[in-house]
Design a protein around this motif. Sequence first.
Motif, PDB file in Angstrom:
ATOM      1  N   TYR A 262       0.843  -1.188   0.000  1.00  0.00           N
ATOM      2  CA  TYR A 262       0.000   0.000   0.000  1.00  0.00           C
ATOM      3  C   TYR A 262       0.882   1.242   0.000  1.00  0.00           C
ATOM      4  CZ  TYR A 262      -3.613   3.190   1.842  1.00  0.00           C
ATOM      5  OH  TYR A 262      -4.488   4.226   2.034  1.00  0.00           O
ATOM      6  N   LEU A 263       0.835   1.996  -1.103  1.00  0.00           N
ATOM      7  CA  LEU A 263       1.630   3.228  -1.179  1.00  0.00           C
ATOM      8  C   LEU A 263       0.933   4.299  -0.347  1.00  0.00           C
ATOM      9  CD1 LEU A 263       2.712   3.392  -4.941  1.00  0.00           C
ATOM     10  CD2 LEU A 263       3.641   2.047  -3.048  1.00  0.00           C
ATOM     11  N   ASP A 264       1.663   4.882   0.573  1.00  0.00           N
ATOM     12  CA  ASP A 264       1.020   5.758   1.557  1.00  0.00           C
ATOM     13  C   ASP A 264       1.781   7.064   1.740  1.00  0.00           C
ATOM     14  OD1 ASP A 264      -0.825   6.487   3.512  1.00  0.00           O
ATOM     15  OD2 ASP A 264       0.400   5.637   5.120  1.00  0.00           O
ATOM     16  N   PRO A 265       1.820   7.902   0.697  1.00  0.00           N
ATOM     17  CA  PRO A 265       2.574   9.156   0.814  1.00  0.00           C
ATOM     18  C   PRO A 265       2.003  10.088   1.872  1.00  0.00           C
ATOM     19  CG  PRO A 265       1.248   9.132  -1.184  1.00  0.00           C
ATOM     20  CD  PRO A 265       1.163   7.756  -0.603  1.00  0.00           C
ATOM     21  N   ASP A 266       0.728   9.918   2.221  1.00  0.00           N
ATOM     22  CA  ASP A 266       0.140  10.750   3.278  1.00  0.00           C
ATOM     23  C   ASP A 266       0.488  10.227   4.672  1.00  0.00           C
ATOM     24  OD1 ASP A 266      -1.065  12.723   1.744  1.00  0.00           O
ATOM     25  OD2 ASP A 266      -2.815  11.467   1.341  1.00  0.00           O
ATOM     26  N   GLN A 267       1.055   9.036   4.718  1.00  0.00           N
ATOM     27  CA  GLN A 267       1.441   8.426   5.995  1.00  0.00           C
ATOM     28  C   GLN A 267       0.288   8.398   6.998  1.00  0.00           C
ATOM     29  OE1 GLN A 267       5.717   8.967   7.072  1.00  0.00           O
ATOM     30  NE2 GLN A 267       5.610  10.670   5.645  1.00  0.00           N
ATOM     31  N   GLU A 268      -0.879   8.043   6.475  1.00  0.00           N
ATOM     32  CA  GLU A 268      -2.068   7.955   7.336  1.00  0.00           C
ATOM     33  C   GLU A 268      -2.654   6.542   7.354  1.00  0.00           C
ATOM     34  OE1 GLU A 268      -4.829  10.963   5.911  1.00  0.00           O
ATOM     35  OE2 GLU A 268      -4.283  12.194   7.633  1.00  0.00           O
ATOM     36  N   VAL A 269      -2.223   5.694   6.436  1.00  0.00           N
ATOM     37  CA  VAL A 269      -2.733   4.322   6.312  1.00  0.00           C
ATOM     38  C   VAL A 269      -4.270   4.333   6.329  1.00  0.00           C
ATOM     39  CG1 VAL A 269      -2.248   1.936   6.908  1.00  0.00           C
ATOM     40  CG2 VAL A 269      -0.742   3.709   7.750  1.00  0.00           C
ATOM     41  N   ASN A 270      -4.828   5.176   5.464  1.00  0.00           N
ATOM     42  CA  ASN A 270      -6.283   5.291   5.377  1.00  0.00           C
ATOM     43  C   ASN A 270      -6.859   4.160   4.536  1.00  0.00           C
ATOM     44  OD1 ASN A 270      -7.437   7.257   6.926  1.00  0.00           O
ATOM     45  ND2 ASN A 270      -6.895   8.915   5.542  1.00  0.00           N
ATOM     46  N   ASP A 271      -6.750   2.958   5.039  1.00  0.00           N
ATOM     47  CA  ASP A 271      -7.213   1.795   4.277  1.00  0.00           C
ATOM     48  C   ASP A 271      -8.333   1.097   5.047  1.00  0.00           C
ATOM     49  OD1 ASP A 271      -7.572  -0.450   2.734  1.00  0.00           O
ATOM     50  OD2 ASP A 271      -5.820  -1.480   3.578  1.00  0.00           O
ATOM     51  N   HIS A 272      -9.550   1.523   4.770  1.00  0.00           N
ATOM     52  CA  HIS A 272     -10.657   0.965   5.551  1.00  0.00           C
ATOM     53  C   HIS A 272     -10.948  -0.492   5.169  1.00  0.00           C
ATOM     54  CE1 HIS A 272     -13.026   1.733   1.964  1.00  0.00           C
ATOM     55  NE2 HIS A 272     -14.037   1.110   2.488  1.00  0.00           N
ATOM     56  N   THR A 273     -10.326  -0.972   4.072  1.00  0.00           N
ATOM     57  CA  THR A 273     -10.487  -2.394   3.736  1.00  0.00           C
ATOM     58  C   THR A 273      -9.613  -3.256   4.654  1.00  0.00           C
ATOM     59  OG1 THR A 273      -8.668  -2.456   2.140  1.00  0.00           O
ATOM     60  CG2 THR A 273     -10.816  -1.766   1.304  1.00  0.00           C
ATOM     61  N   LYS A 274      -8.659  -2.628   5.282  1.00  0.00           N
ATOM     62  CA  LYS A 274      -7.717  -3.301   6.193  1.00  0.00           C
ATOM     63  C   LYS A 274      -7.000  -4.463   5.499  1.00  0.00           C
ATOM     64  CE  LYS A 274     -11.233  -3.686   9.103  1.00  0.00           C
ATOM     65  NZ  LYS A 274     -12.208  -2.792   8.496  1.00  0.00           N
ATOM     66  N   THR A 275      -6.750  -4.313   4.221  1.00  0.00           N
ATOM     67  CA  THR A 275      -6.111  -5.380   3.464  1.00  0.00           C
ATOM     68  C   THR A 275      -4.633  -5.126   3.222  1.00  0.00           C
ATOM     69  OG1 THR A 275      -6.840  -4.323   1.433  1.00  0.00           O
ATOM     70  CG2 THR A 275      -8.220  -6.100   2.281  1.00  0.00           C
ATOM     71  N   ALA A 276      -4.164  -3.922   3.583  1.00  0.00           N
ATOM     72  CA  ALA A 276      -2.739  -3.643   3.404  1.00  0.00           C
ATOM     73  C   ALA A 276      -1.934  -4.593   4.292  1.00  0.00           C
ATOM     74  CB  ALA A 276      -2.440  -2.192   3.772  1.00  0.00           C
ATOM     75  N   THR A 277      -0.993  -5.268   3.694  1.00  0.00           N
ATOM     76  CA  THR A 277      -0.108  -6.106   4.508  1.00  0.00           C
ATOM     77  C   THR A 277       1.259  -5.444   4.653  1.00  0.00           C
ATOM     78  OG1 THR A 277       0.575  -7.336   2.546  1.00  0.00           O
ATOM     79  CG2 THR A 277      -1.261  -8.248   3.817  1.00  0.00           C
ATOM     80  N   HIS A 278       1.612  -4.599   3.692  1.00  0.00           N
ATOM     81  CA  HIS A 278       2.865  -3.842   3.753  1.00  0.00           C
ATOM     82  C   HIS A 278       2.570  -2.391   3.392  1.00  0.00           C
ATOM     83  CE1 HIS A 278       4.032  -7.999   3.055  1.00  0.00           C
ATOM     84  NE2 HIS A 278       5.242  -7.718   3.512  1.00  0.00           N
ATOM     85  N   VAL A 279       2.956  -1.481   4.246  1.00  0.00           N
ATOM     86  CA  VAL A 279       2.716  -0.063   3.977  1.00  0.00           C
ATOM     87  C   VAL A 279       4.019   0.595   3.524  1.00  0.00           C
ATOM     88  CG1 VAL A 279       1.988   2.126   4.980  1.00  0.00           C
ATOM     89  CG2 VAL A 279       0.831   0.008   5.649  1.00  0.00           C
ATOM     90  N   LEU A 280       3.986   1.223   2.370  1.00  0.00           N
ATOM     91  CA  LEU A 280       5.176   1.899   1.833  1.00  0.00           C
ATOM     92  C   LEU A 280       4.941   3.406   1.849  1.00  0.00           C
ATOM     93  CD1 LEU A 280       5.740  -0.388  -1.324  1.00  0.00           C
ATOM     94  CD2 LEU A 280       6.565  -0.740   1.016  1.00  0.00           C
ATOM     95  N   PRO A 281       5.555   4.112   2.764  1.00  0.00           N
ATOM     96  CA  PRO A 281       5.333   5.561   2.862  1.00  0.00           C
ATOM     97  C   PRO A 281       6.116   6.313   1.793  1.00  0.00           C
ATOM     98  CG  PRO A 281       6.832   4.841   4.588  1.00  0.00           C
ATOM     99  CD  PRO A 281       6.484   3.613   3.796  1.00  0.00           C
ATOM    100  N   VAL A 282       5.594   6.296   0.570  1.00  0.00           N
ATOM    101  CA  VAL A 282       6.359   6.834  -0.555  1.00  0.00           C
ATOM    102  C   VAL A 282       5.402   7.333  -1.634  1.00  0.00           C
ATOM    103  CG1 VAL A 282       6.495   4.552  -1.674  1.00  0.00           C
ATOM    104  CG2 VAL A 282       8.249   6.262  -2.166  1.00  0.00           C
ATOM    105  N   GLU A 283       5.833   8.356  -2.359  1.00  0.00           N
ATOM    106  CA  GLU A 283       5.016   8.854  -3.467  1.00  0.00           C
ATOM    107  C   GLU A 283       5.069   7.874  -4.634  1.00  0.00           C
ATOM    108  OE1 GLU A 283       7.253  11.557  -2.381  1.00  0.00           O
ATOM    109  OE2 GLU A 283       5.729  12.719  -1.305  1.00  0.00           O
ATOM    110  N   GLU A 284       3.936   7.747  -5.295  1.00  0.00           N
ATOM    111  CA  GLU A 284       3.804   6.804  -6.400  1.00  0.00           C
ATOM    112  C   GLU A 284       4.890   7.002  -7.465  1.00  0.00           C
ATOM    113  OE1 GLU A 284      -0.183   6.499  -8.342  1.00  0.00           O
ATOM    114  OE2 GLU A 284       0.996   6.900 -10.148  1.00  0.00           O
ATOM    115  N   ALA A 285       5.062   8.255  -7.892  1.00  0.00           N
ATOM    116  CA  ALA A 285       6.008   8.514  -8.983  1.00  0.00           C
ATOM    117  C   ALA A 285       7.429   8.098  -8.586  1.00  0.00           C
ATOM    118  CB  ALA A 285       5.960   9.989  -9.379  1.00  0.00           C
TER     119      ALA A 285
END
Lengths: 576, 576
Positions: free
Chosen positions: B311-334
């Motif tokens: 889960y790419l998370d540049p906002d560093q909020e882990v706003n994933d209400h599906t709760k399916t992220a197993t790995h959070v990557l705090p990085v911009e997509e580009a």
Amino acid sequence: MSSNQAITQQVNTILEALRYQGITTAVLAPGSRSTPVALLLAQLEHQGRLDLYVDVDERSAGFFALGIVKQTKRPVLLVCTSGTAAANFYPAVCEAKSAHLPLVILTTDRPPELTNIGAPQALDQIHFYGQQVKHFCELPLASASSAELEYLNFNVQRMVVAAKTRPCGPVHFNLPLRKPLLPQLSPAKAIYPKIEFETAALKLAAFDLKQLQQTFANKRGLIIAGPEMQLPQHAALLKWARASAWPILADSLSQLRGNASENVITGYELFMGIPEVREKLKPEVIIRSGGTLVSAQLAAWLKELQIPLYYLDPDQEVNDHTKTATHVLPVEEANFFAALSPVTTPADWLHKWAGVQNKTLKSLTAYDFTQKFCEPAIAVALAQQLPARANLFVSNSMPIRDIERFFLTAREKIKIACNRGANGIDGIISSALGMSAQVQDKQTANFLLIGDLAFFHDMNGLMMAVRYQLQLRIIVVNNNGGGIFSFLPQAQVADFEELFGTAQNLEIAKVAALYHATYQKIESFTALQQVLATPVHSLEIIEVVTKRSENVAQHQQLQQAVKDGILRMLINENQA
Amino acid sequence: MSSNQAITQQVNTILEALRYQGITTAVLAPGSRSTPVALLLAQLEHQGRLDLYVDVDERSAGFFALGIVKQTKRPVLLVCTSGTAAANFYPAVCEAKSAHLPLVILTTDRPPELTNIGAPQALDQIHFYGQQVKHFCELPLASASSAELEYLNFNVQRMVVAAKTRPCGPVHFNLPLRKPLLPQLSPAKAIYPKIEFETAALKLAAFDLKQLQQTFANKRGLIIAGPEMQLPQHAALLKWARASAWPILADSLSQLRGNASENVITGYELFMGIPEVREKLKPEVIIRSGGTLVSAQLAAWLKELQIPLYYLDPDQEVNDHTKTATHVLPVEEANFFAALSPVTTPADWLHKWAGVQNKTLKSLTAYDFTQKFCEPAIAVALAQQLPARANLFVSNSMPIRDIERFFLTAREKIKIACNRGANGIDGIISSALGMSAQVQDKQTANFLLIGDLAFFHDMNGLMMAVRYQLQLRIIVVNNNGGGIFSFLPQAQVADFEELFGTAQNLEIAKVAALYHATYQKIESFTALQQVLATPVHSLEIIEVVTKRSENVAQHQQLQQAVKDGILRMLINENQA
């Protein structure tokens, strides 16, 4: 127990608790999350136990609910779904807080597992209205626990009681609901008991009253009666003032202008600017009752006087921005005047006031509005022509100022209302319609006086008139923009029209057509008098076209005419 | 120094600081207290240094400002007077918070001596938007102190920077102002310096990237591209997906549906419900980018999969209400895709996806909308007929769901926008007009797809189109009420029409007349195609009449037709 049984029990308990403490009307802005509340409210309506209104625009819904509060003097329930729906209530919530109105807001919310995790349509609704509610309560998810239901029954009741205990104000419940949302629709039986809340009255000690009476004796005393929607009447105040021969300066929202007593003085905005009158009518002591005065001029005069001022403060907030109160009496007006014995007063004191007041009324009546049609003429025509029983809702900005200044006497059963908490020009149509919706007496006609900008702001509110076939005659003073700004220093700046005048070129006739309102355009005093004399049947829009560019001068001319009349009277008196 | 010199210096310092950090557009809701800000903003506009819009309805003004943010990708200033004006901004503030939009709100306020003492038009505006802003700052009264001006210059700049730093969001200044309010209008010179804020990028360490690449190698991998307005383009993502032969499931708000790449898969809502397709297209690993997915079905599928999800998370909020992220990557997509080397992938993997996608597109194209005109047909017609360069603003509720499901391919320069923070149906017209107002390229046509309830909710927003002669073609899907509720369990209850359907019987033609919009009523697919093919010149309202009662069945029929096509294809494949 199935989850929809649990939700049903929970919401029924909440609704019964609300009803126990006097909620008989609800306004619902539709949505999905609020489904169990909506359906159980509808069930109560079918059972004849509650009036339910449905309003699609939540901003209008909030103000519609405030109108109902103003008419019924009871708390009203306001319900919506989750998300920005709740944010649209905010203007009405702020007005309820400032105006001390018991609005009970029930926002529904997504369940905990869908909050704070980026789920759609989920805001943080906890303390959503911040300082603008008296109390907030996050309700628990339905759990079918009897401890929870007992808590809900008790807590919901105490919150409603808080809303209607002075200082009254809005309270907010946030209710998270988990799917499935369909409740069981079967006649609910109230399981938990009503809590009997007795109301206590604030009263001064007999000793204090005796001292006050001595203070007021043989003085040139004055009562200032400010805005008041709480009280059904001012019988005790009037009785005391008559017995003591004190004049009462009656704010246009005091509900006293419909009283024919010679004690009631209303023309102060027109004559207090005359130095000779100020000198002649200088009091020695003042009793002030009611809320913040509409008249800025009266407030300024209070500051100038520097005399003892007894401020009745049943809300115990000392909300006196004039800072002229010298003695604060935390007591209800009715209790105070009923307990206070009348006093003797210098013989000519009331007579002096009545003389200036009568001359003001005569000058206003004599003014040739037929030749000089202007915005003040509308207030004058309303005072003359309103039917015997009427609600007159007045918008903020210029309309309330014109009513304060030029609507000087009315018939007995006329109630004047205004959103005078935060003085916004938002939600005015909805508030007037909310009042109209709950008028029980078919003889009462409903009027709204509003400028074109405020009319534009809440056009959506008109939908409720269509939906519920409400009766309201709207008088739109169309000067094509913000009339009040012409009275301010801003009037001189180069960008005035762009930034302050803001002509909308709104075609009122087309708005009337959109909402199936009868429509008439008025451009003369005679035509206005004629239309006001006809009975009100449905939604009617009367467009009165005036000129913003001439408005300031027209106000000044009229005020000068009244002033000249009074000055001549004073000269005659001195010569006599 | 005179008090208006002090106010002038103060407000000029604030405005210069705002401009230093990229504010070039302001939306003003007129009033008296905001006078110095209004006049100095107008001065900036006259100097060509700022675009100023004036909107009388503050609720619309807030959403108009959000539209500008969406178009310009820059922070926008939103200004109002004191009182309930500020409360009317609340819905747009909530949307800005949820949607991560840099809105800079400047409410003006009465001075301290008129607060908390019952003065008119004075609310407690401190922390007025509670949790719904990223930061709040109570500004000081003008004092002409250089320490204060220096502070203002610095603090205003850092607040704007905060608004545009991820997670972006609204910030709120409250500015008390004491009369006299007229500033000195002379060209201001910036006295205090710009602070140079550099922007840093979130990047993963080379070591981690190498490991990730190994993880992704030789897997049936999938990219899910969610809503994204921040990025100008997804060049790196596309390049990597092409090189690695990974399919990209492109949300309708991902801005990727205009891309002709065979990697872009859009028909998932139509085919993911087929068990055979789910089996055939089961991935082993997923990379997810962008915000909360429009498609609830896609989110449900993610939950079902139970596979590694990056889960790419540049906002560093882990706003994933599906709760399916197993790995959070705090990085911009580009940054992420530019740094990641391509991987090898099983040969037939992309081909399988493309086969189902192509079949879906063909079935949709083959569907006889001419005979079976329905709401989905509108999304299909838009996909086919929008001009080469267009903004398509989509309302919440049914329109965005229909776009997500049926608007499958677009031309390259088409931007699709939606208020997808809190998913409200409020302020939609204003948001679309705000975008339109700031479109610099004259070739771009502006469209809005909206239902009749959302249209009703923000009709006042149309005034800005008149005032600024904005170009927008509004397609109103008029099914006379809340169409989405027919898809929910509520559809079965007895009070459905009263509580959920809520027919407004709104006459769209009359609304068009009120706002001088050109108007057409459309009742067939051919007529819709024809009108979409014509160029957009001004404010146009196209009313498409559909039937709420038939809508659910029409959706099901169409979905069934697509499903049948895919099933036949699968049978043919198996037989081959």
